[in-house]
Structures are given as C-alpha cells and as structure tokens.
Write a protein that holds these residues in place. Structure first.
Motif, short mmCIF file in Angstrom:
data_model
loop_
_atom_site.label_atom_id
_atom_site.label_comp_id
_atom_site.label_asym_id
_atom_site.label_seq_id
_atom_site.Cartn_x
_atom_site.Cartn_y
_atom_site.Cartn_z
N UNK A 235 0.82 -1.21 0.00
CA UNK A 235 0.00 0.00 0.00
C UNK A 235 0.86 1.25 0.00
N UNK A 236 1.95 1.23 0.75
CA UNK A 236 2.86 2.38 0.77
C UNK A 236 3.53 2.56 -0.59
N UNK A 237 3.80 1.47 -1.29
CA UNK A 237 4.38 1.58 -2.62
C UNK A 237 3.43 2.29 -3.57
N UNK A 238 2.15 1.96 -3.49
CA UNK A 238 1.15 2.62 -4.35
C UNK A 238 1.07 4.10 -3.98
N UNK A 239 1.01 4.41 -2.70
CA UNK A 239 0.93 5.80 -2.27
C UNK A 239 2.16 6.58 -2.73
N UNK A 240 3.35 6.03 -2.56
CA UNK A 240 4.57 6.71 -2.98
C UNK A 240 4.58 6.96 -4.49
N UNK A 241 4.07 6.01 -5.26
CA UNK A 241 4.02 6.18 -6.71
C UNK A 241 3.09 7.32 -7.09
N UNK A 242 1.96 7.44 -6.40
CA UNK A 242 1.03 8.53 -6.68
C UNK A 242 1.59 9.87 -6.25
N UNK A 243 2.29 9.91 -5.11
CA UNK A 243 2.91 11.16 -4.66
C UNK A 243 3.99 11.61 -5.65
N UNK A 244 4.75 10.65 -6.16
CA UNK A 244 5.78 10.99 -7.13
C UNK A 244 5.15 11.55 -8.41
N UNK A 245 4.04 10.96 -8.83
CA UNK A 245 3.35 11.46 -10.02
C UNK A 245 2.81 12.86 -9.76
N UNK A 246 2.33 13.12 -8.57
CA UNK A 246 1.83 14.45 -8.23
C UNK A 246 2.95 15.48 -8.31
N UNK A 247 4.13 15.14 -7.83
CA UNK A 247 5.28 16.06 -7.91
C UNK A 247 5.62 16.34 -9.37
N UNK A 248 5.60 15.29 -10.19
CA UNK A 248 5.92 15.47 -11.61
C UNK A 248 4.93 16.39 -12.30
N UNK A 249 3.68 16.40 -11.82
CA UNK A 249 2.65 17.27 -12.40
C UNK A 249 2.70 18.68 -11.82
N UNK A 250 3.60 18.93 -10.87
CA UNK A 250 3.77 20.26 -10.33
C UNK A 250 2.85 20.63 -9.19
N UNK A 251 2.18 19.66 -8.59
CA UNK A 251 1.33 19.96 -7.44
C UNK A 251 2.20 20.32 -6.24
N UNK A 252 1.72 21.21 -5.39
CA UNK A 252 2.47 21.63 -4.21
C UNK A 252 1.99 20.95 -2.94
N UNK A 253 0.80 20.34 -2.98
CA UNK A 253 0.23 19.70 -1.80
C UNK A 253 -0.60 18.50 -2.22
N UNK A 254 -0.62 17.48 -1.35
CA UNK A 254 -1.47 16.31 -1.57
C UNK A 254 -2.50 16.25 -0.46
N UNK A 255 -3.73 15.94 -0.82
CA UNK A 255 -4.85 15.85 0.11
C UNK A 255 -5.52 14.50 -0.08
N UNK A 256 -6.07 13.97 1.01
CA UNK A 256 -6.85 12.74 0.92
C UNK A 256 -7.84 12.66 2.06
N UNK A 257 -8.85 11.84 1.89
CA UNK A 257 -9.82 11.55 2.93
C UNK A 257 -9.53 10.14 3.42
N UNK A 258 -8.98 10.03 4.62
CA UNK A 258 -8.56 8.74 5.16
C UNK A 258 -9.62 8.15 6.06
N UNK A 259 -9.90 6.87 5.88
CA UNK A 259 -10.71 6.17 6.87
C UNK A 259 -9.97 6.20 8.20
N UNK A 260 -10.71 6.33 9.29
CA UNK A 260 -10.07 6.46 10.60
C UNK A 260 -9.14 5.28 10.90
N UNK A 261 -9.50 4.09 10.43
CA UNK A 261 -8.67 2.92 10.68
C UNK A 261 -7.33 3.00 9.95
#
Length: 292
Positions: A235-261
C-alpha cells in the motif's frame, strides 16, 4: 567467539517471522516442548509464502494442493520459555527439480535454539494455481532469495489499469466494506491517474488514484489493498508512486480523505490531520494533507 555455521546464523535467513511463546506452549519442564517447535516452523513457512506477495488464492492452493511436506529434520540446542520473543528464519536451499528444500531455525536474540531442514515435493500443476505453475513458483523463490523485489507498481490511465483497479476496489470497498456500488464508481475514474501494484506473477494486489482537487493540490483516493497483502508495504508503494506522479505534475500539496482505521498509515507517510472527523459512505473519515 567463532561464527555460527551458516544454518544457524540469524543473518543468513531471507525471511524471519517474530513470535512470542504462549503459556500453552510450555510443558511440565517449564520450557517449550520439542514438538511445539514444529508449529513455530509452520508459522515461519506461512510468513515465507506471504513474503512472496502471492495472491490469497494462489497461496492457499500452494499450501493445500501444490506442495506436500515430505521431510522435516530439526535439531534442538537450547530451551525456550514462557513469554520469550523468538524469531523463526526460513531460507531456500534448492528450488530445482521436483522438490523444494528449505533451511529453518528458531532464534532467541543471537542464540539459535533449534535448526534443521524442510523438504517439500511439488504435486504437479493444480488448476487453481492458474499461471502460477511449479516452474514459475520456483523462479519466484529464486528471485526472492536473490534479494529482488516481489512487487511492481504501474501508473497509468483507466484504459490501461482500470480492469485490475476495478476488481480490487470491488473486492475491498463494495464486497468487504459494504459501500454501495453507485457511491464507489464515478466519472472521475476516466480522467484520473491510477496506480496498481502487481506481484511477479502479474496478480494485482493494491490500487489508488490521483486527480486535481483545486489548482496546485492533488487529491489521492480509492486506496485499496487486498486483505492478503495488508501489512506487506505494498500500500505504501502505491501511495509513494502517486505522490511521485503528483510532484511530476507540479502539485504543491497532496490531500486525501482517510478512513479512521487507516489514519496511522498516512501519518507514517508524512500526512497530517486537518479538520474534524466526518462520515463518508457510512464510514468515519478525516481529511489529511502533506506538502510535496
């Protein structure tokens, strides 16, 4: 002090499973009965199959149909006692031909309490294994023992990855968590960047997606990991891949809605809670953000 033989050296084992001695494991002599060590080896073998990142179906078929334990040798050196923390090491000795031979040992800190060898016999090619033939599984074991990664994350469009992403989300969100299908599927999927993690047998294990929330802010969502792969790091690998893609697209912040668990998972990835708890699809969530 001389170095322990390789079979008894804690650092020579590719897979190590930690466990604690239970009161029920202890016999009349206030130590673990020799036969109980066999159950410790069983736990170690199960951990080894999990480390190969196999799907749940393949792993069950492997244990129940594809491999049969033909020989187990175990030499005892030191006793184990109630509440001690032990480590069970497994290492493949040979994965060629019709058999699979593995070295096994039980450690308490630097001390080797028992060590031996397990030999499994391949039982043909059960239909339930699908593409996971004995030859493919032998190659998988050899790759694992050589230190290669057992998983790979692919990033792409819904057209490229949607079939596998949809199957995982259906299993986790709709079937497991009871989320209504009409709440799970939306038109945004077609325009999102998707990530899917695969094992070396091309079985999909986890997924997530990325889209623009507002200018400069990426929103990560639909993070889902199949039960058999939870806790493995995929799961962390998937998250890291998405964060890396966000950086490549020039985003400055990442947001998500996390389940409490799952809040702790995202905290460990650098996210911080923002705002109160709210309900989404009948499940408690919290908004979380992190800079990129």
């Amino acid at each position: 002090m001389s170095k322990l033989p390789l079979a008894q050296d804690r650092h020579s084992y590719r897979c190590v499973q930690r466990l604690r001695v239970r009161p029920s494991d202890v016999g009349a002599q206030q130590s673990v009965a020799p036969a109980q060590f066999l159950s410790y080896l069983e736990a170690g073998v199960s951990a080894y199959w999990r480390a190969l990142a196999l799907s749940e179906g393949t792993r069950k078929a492997l244990v129940s149909e594809a491999l049969q334990l033909r020989r187990c040798e175990l030499n005892y050196a030191l006793p184990a006692r109630d509440d001690e923390l032990l480590e069970v090491g497994l290492r493949c000795l040979s994965a060629q031909g019709p058999s699979l031979r593995m070295a096994a040992a039980v450690f308490r800190g630097p001390d080797c309490l028992a060590h031996g060898e397990l030999e499994f016999q391949w039982q043909g090619e059960p239909a339930r294994l699908g593409e996971a033939s004995p030859q493919a599984l032998q190659a998988l074991v050899q790759a694992y023992e050589s230190g290669q990664s057992m998983t790979l994350v692919r990033v792409g469009s819904w057209a490229e990855l949607g079939a596998h992403a949809q199957a995982i989300r259906q299993s986790v969100f709709v079937d497991e968590q009871g989320i209504a299908p009409e709440m799970e599927w939306d038109a945004a999927d077609m325009g999102c960047v998707h990530a899917v993690a695969y094992n070396r047998l091309e079985q999909a294990l986890a997924t997530g997606r990325l889209l623009e929330h507002v200018p400069g802010v990426a929103k990560i969502g639909r993070m889902a990991v199949l039960p058999a792969s939870r806790g493995s790091g995929v799961g962390r690998q998937v998250l890291d891949a998405l964060l890396q893609k966000a950086r490549q697209h020039g985003f400055r912040e990442a947001l998500l809605h996390a389940q409490l668990s799952a809040e702790g998972f995202y905290v460990r990835a650098g996210f911080q809670r923002r705002g109160p708890v709210f309900e989404e699809a009948g499940i408690g969530h919290v908004e979380m953000v992190r800079p990129l």
